[in-house]
Design a protein around this motif. Structure first.
Motif, mmCIF file in Angstrom:
data_model
loop_
_atom_site.group_PDB
_atom_site.id
_atom_site.type_symbol
_atom_site.label_atom_id
_atom_site.label_comp_id
_atom_site.label_asym_id
_atom_site.label_seq_id
_atom_site.Cartn_x
_atom_site.Cartn_y
_atom_site.Cartn_z
ATOM 1 N N GLY A 141 0.763 -1.056 -0.094
ATOM 2 C CA GLY A 141 -0.073 -0.160 -0.058
ATOM 3 C C GLY A 141 0.838 1.090 0.083
ATOM 4 O O GLY A 141 1.956 1.346 -0.615
ATOM 5 N N SER A 152 -4.780 6.066 5.501
ATOM 6 C CA SER A 152 -5.525 5.235 4.499
ATOM 7 C C SER A 152 -6.997 6.212 4.414
ATOM 8 O O SER A 152 -7.655 6.268 5.186
ATOM 9 C CB SER A 152 -6.081 4.028 4.735
ATOM 10 O OG SER A 152 -6.960 3.190 3.809
ATOM 11 N N ILE A 198 -3.572 0.064 -7.658
ATOM 12 C CA ILE A 198 -3.873 -1.190 -7.637
ATOM 13 C C ILE A 198 -4.189 -1.964 -8.875
ATOM 14 O O ILE A 198 -3.851 -3.092 -9.284
ATOM 15 C CB ILE A 198 -5.304 -1.121 -6.824
ATOM 16 C CG1 ILE A 198 -5.002 -0.879 -5.202
ATOM 17 C CG2 ILE A 198 -5.685 -2.482 -6.737
ATOM 18 C CD1 ILE A 198 -6.182 -0.845 -4.501
ATOM 19 N N CYS A 209 -3.700 1.570 2.124
ATOM 20 C CA CYS A 209 -3.721 2.323 0.829
ATOM 21 C C CYS A 209 -2.741 3.697 1.078
ATOM 22 O O CYS A 209 -2.245 3.927 -0.284
ATOM 23 C CB CYS A 209 -5.157 2.476 0.318
ATOM 24 S SG CYS A 209 -5.683 0.733 -0.048
ATOM 25 N N ILE A 242 -7.731 -4.883 0.168
ATOM 26 C CA ILE A 242 -7.999 -3.464 0.422
ATOM 27 C C ILE A 242 -8.437 -3.378 1.902
ATOM 28 O O ILE A 242 -9.726 -3.809 2.250
ATOM 29 C CB ILE A 242 -8.878 -2.982 -0.616
ATOM 30 C CG1 ILE A 242 -8.328 -2.885 -1.878
ATOM 31 C CG2 ILE A 242 -9.107 -1.330 -0.266
ATOM 32 C CD1 ILE A 242 -9.203 -2.525 -2.976
ATOM 33 N N ILE A 280 -4.859 5.708 -5.557
ATOM 34 C CA ILE A 280 -4.993 4.406 -5.045
ATOM 35 C C ILE A 280 -5.460 3.442 -6.101
ATOM 36 O O ILE A 280 -4.951 2.278 -6.445
ATOM 37 C CB ILE A 280 -5.673 4.398 -3.747
ATOM 38 C CG1 ILE A 280 -4.939 5.046 -2.673
ATOM 39 C CG2 ILE A 280 -6.154 3.206 -3.251
ATOM 40 C CD1 ILE A 280 -5.640 5.479 -1.382
ATOM 41 N N LEU A 282 -3.570 -4.555 2.253
ATOM 42 C CA LEU A 282 -3.063 -3.145 1.612
ATOM 43 C C LEU A 282 -3.388 -2.088 2.559
ATOM 44 O O LEU A 282 -4.880 -1.882 2.775
ATOM 45 C CB LEU A 282 -3.483 -2.959 0.127
ATOM 46 C CG LEU A 282 -3.076 -3.829 -0.757
ATOM 47 C CD1 LEU A 282 -3.883 -3.347 -2.288
ATOM 48 C CD2 LEU A 282 -1.599 -3.931 -1.129
#
Lengths: 294, 294
Positions: free
Chosen positions: A68, A153, A125, A104, A141, A121, A102
């Motif tokens: 992440g 995040s 991904i 993020c 996630i 993000i 992750l």
């Protein structure tokens, strides 16, 4: 609905004071069949040595933490984040981990634009999906608690994590349900149901009251806080998740306790994961309005 | 879209070091046309004296803080909470306040059942609606940040507040949008739109990074934190809210500063409420994928 101890997994962060070899030995000693690994202690041991130690012990790896942190201000930073995540995917594959978790990333440094962070993000991904598919790794996630939105995040509700995951192929991208981060959400059961087969990791720890000064460390053993685990576990199960349940506790007092005591407590408190206080004691309590009108 | 300084309101909590008379005088001195009052300093002054002081100064009362805390374990506790809220409704009526802000209450002490707490809140608001209608007061359900779910309000997303408000008549029950509590929400603009004419108060303060040890005090002057106010203000306006915008800052350093300096800063930072950093500087920045593929 019960979840057997054969689905218990020790997330390595719960015994952060131990090296990888000691954490593996602890699982074996306490008949814990799976472990959630962290990349830093794996790197200290060396990837190949770590993988063979885990394999020799007969442990399943329920997750690797973590990839992440995609929301970098510079193009170099974003390139470095992608490279690091590709390395994490390869490590997860080496362990046969059920998921690469992750976290993020928060707001882009110096910028208040949540949409910008969210687009970064999604883009990152998307770039990682082919690597994940090639190596058979599922990216999870993780919806973090909204108090971490600025710095860890911007994906901070399960609904948002599900929305994002659904834009990618199901063999490559799913979501992580962590009770500490999502327990408060009035729409939680709906979002878990909507996640369907996308749940790739289920992590549990309790929410302590009052929250300690370092909010990252406000987690407790199941039953030491206020979370009602039973309905969450039931919803996760109903959504088709039959994998391991990781106990992941960040807490300075837990880290100071003897690891064998912590592991024993994990097994002792395990029934909390499926039978929380409210289902056992609280259902018959309150009747709307009657007390006021008696 | 801009919001003029004629819609600025000083929430009294921002200058908690002052008594009511001094807070009123501060507003007059700095040409701030409205004030959000708190019940404790009002009680210290006396309700009638406070109301006549505010009226004599020509100030509008944008809100009275606060009612709520409905989630009591005992019938006596719930009865007392209702009585206290009826008193608060009468006080709000005395001031002609635009809203009585409700901080609804956390988990019922000793019980982990979120549904129980939510039902208690719905029942209590239902009991108060006739009082609110009789006195012409609108109750504002405030969505608090999820980090306060356990101990202050289980209503911890705007969507949940809107769901609850929509079950009551619009002349009696609405919602409070407070940027500190809801800025992180990916569905925020949808929920604001869905609130429609139900928004009865709009409060602003910034989210500081890092969060201080006491998470109740992590608020800052507009521009000192990471919140992008412009899109939130635009959504609130588009949803039909044309009332005052209260600046409500809980922050030990702000309370230690001279009140005149704080009031001056409120006016100076006001443009942030409609023109946040991202709209001014950040829009042209990031282009998806290009840096990685260059």
């Amino acid at each position: 609905m019960t979840i057997g101890l054969d689905r218990l997994s020790l997330n390595q962060a719960t015994v952060r004071q131990l090296g990888l070899a000691d954490a593996v030995a602890l699982c074996v000693r306490h008949d814990i069949p799976a472990i959630g690994l962290w990349r830093e202690p794996v790197a200290e041991t060396g990837l190949a040595a770590a993988a063979s130690a885990v394999r020799a012990a007969g442990l399943h790896v329920s997750s690797l933490c973590r990839g992440g942190f995609f929301t970098q201000a510079s193009a170099d930073g974003r390139r470095a984040a992608l490279a690091d995540n590709r390395a994490a995917i390869a490590e997860a594959a080496e362990f046969g981990a059920d998921a690469l978790v992750l976290v993020c990333g928060g707001l882009v440094p110096g910028r208040g634009d949540l949409g910008l962070a969210r687009r970064m993000i999604a883009d990152a991904i998307g770039d990682l999906v082919p690597d994940a598919q090639r190596l058979g790794v599922r990216l999870g996630i993780e919806a973090l608690h909204p108090m971490f939105c600025a710095d860890r995040s911007v994906i901070c509700s399960l609904g948002e994590a599900v929305d994002l995951a659904l834009t990618f192929p199901p063999d490559a991208v799913g979501v992580v349900v962590d009770t500490y981060h999502v327990w408060w959400d009035a729409r939680l059961s709906d979002e878990i149901a909507r996640a369907g087969g996308r749940i790739v990791s289920y992590q549990v720890s309790d929410w302590l009251v009052p929250l300690p000064q370092d909010t990252l460390l406000g987690r407790g053993h199941l039953g030491d806080g206020v979370i009602d685990f039973a309905p969450i576990s039931a919803a996760v199960t109903a959504a088709g998740y039959y994998g391991y349940v990781e106990v992941e506790i960040f807490n300075a007092a837990v880290w100071a306790a003897p690891a064998d005591q912590t592991a024993a407590l994990l097994r002792e408190r395990w029934p909390q994961a499926t039978h929380g206080p409210s289902w056992v004691q609280d259902r018959p309590g309150y009747r709307a309005r009657q007390p006021e009108r008696a």
